[in-house]
Write a protein that holds these residues in place. Sequence first.
Motif, short mmCIF file in Angstrom:
data_model
loop_
_atom_site.label_atom_id
_atom_site.label_comp_id
_atom_site.label_asym_id
_atom_site.label_seq_id
_atom_site.Cartn_x
_atom_site.Cartn_y
_atom_site.Cartn_z
N SER A 147 29.37 23.08 -67.73
CA SER A 147 30.33 22.31 -68.52
C SER A 147 31.73 22.93 -68.45
O SER A 147 32.74 22.24 -68.44
CB SER A 147 29.88 22.20 -69.97
N GLY A 148 31.77 24.27 -68.40
CA GLY A 148 33.06 24.94 -68.28
C GLY A 148 33.75 24.62 -66.97
O GLY A 148 34.98 24.40 -66.92
N LEU A 149 32.96 24.61 -65.89
CA LEU A 149 33.53 24.26 -64.59
C LEU A 149 34.03 22.82 -64.56
O LEU A 149 35.10 22.52 -64.02
CB LEU A 149 32.49 24.49 -63.49
N LEU A 150 33.24 21.92 -65.16
CA LEU A 150 33.66 20.52 -65.21
C LEU A 150 34.92 20.34 -66.07
O LEU A 150 35.83 19.60 -65.71
CB LEU A 150 32.52 19.66 -65.78
N GLN A 151 34.94 21.05 -67.21
CA GLN A 151 36.11 20.96 -68.08
C GLN A 151 37.36 21.51 -67.40
O GLN A 151 38.45 20.96 -67.52
CB GLN A 151 35.85 21.73 -69.39
N GLN A 152 37.16 22.60 -66.66
CA GLN A 152 38.27 23.19 -65.93
C GLN A 152 38.83 22.21 -64.90
O GLN A 152 40.04 22.04 -64.76
CB GLN A 152 37.84 24.48 -65.25
N GLY A 153 37.95 21.53 -64.17
CA GLY A 153 38.38 20.55 -63.19
C GLY A 153 39.08 19.37 -63.84
O GLY A 153 40.10 18.88 -63.34
N PHE A 154 38.53 18.92 -64.98
CA PHE A 154 39.14 17.79 -65.68
C PHE A 154 40.53 18.16 -66.21
O PHE A 154 41.48 17.38 -66.09
CB PHE A 154 38.25 17.35 -66.84
N THR A 155 40.61 19.35 -66.81
CA THR A 155 41.90 19.79 -67.37
C THR A 155 42.97 19.88 -66.28
O THR A 155 44.10 19.42 -66.46
CB THR A 155 41.75 21.15 -68.05
#
Length: 275
Positions: A147-155
């Motif tokens: 989820s952190g990796l996905l959030q980082q990509g989204f941000t």
Amino acid sequence: MAVQQTQALPPQYVEDLQRDLGTQLTALTAAPLATDKFAPQVAGQDQAQKDAYTMATTQGQGIGAFQPYITQAGAYSGPQGYSSFMSPYQQDVIDATLAEYDTQAAAGLTGIGQQAAMSGNLGGGREGVMRAQYQNKSDMNRALLQSGLLQQGFTQANQLANQAFGQQQSLASQVPGLYGQDIGTLGSAGAAQQAQEQAQLDATREANRLAAYEPYERLGFQQTGIASIASGAPGQYQSMVQPNPTPLQNALGIAGVAGGLMTGYGDYLTGKNPR
């Protein structure tokens, strides 16, 4: 009883001059004045002015030059605005990171087995509890990592979308201004060229007008001189040529002068002039 009348006739050379004046005047006024030679003319639009008009009225250049950028800015807003900026390699990065995590987690499970063997609990309930606790914690950490990796990509994608949105808005303001500068430059340059052409047309018209008036000016001056000789009083000639008259004014002025000349000559012929 017959009445005798005595007239003081002008010298013969004065009569000759007046007769010659009438002959010239009759010939001059026999044909209408060609006013078309000095009719007002308006200089046409210069090509630069036409280009400025074309640019100003062309969609995407003058009118609506901002529209493509506003439309593109709209694509970077809303719930899916970030999607165009998601890295095509993000899933590969996530997969590689999770694969490495799974490798490390599997190594941890092997360690639990070794610890159980050393404590004599290999295969026992205690080992099972330890494995279950470890797996639960590992799965939670794996989910947090993903989820952190996905959030980082989204941000990151959302930040890039916001940046692109601002750039498009800026272009929507700047591009019409640049087009406007070009339109203004073309219009000004074309207006200057048109003014130059208009000045040339006016100069030609004025030259033609003066040429058309010259015979009337000459006869008017001649008439004043003859009248001065005949009367013995100094005459004063006033030119009928005024700066930049319209063709109608020219025609009326010439008609008035010609009428005056004809009246004076007619008075002389009928004996109304002083003798």
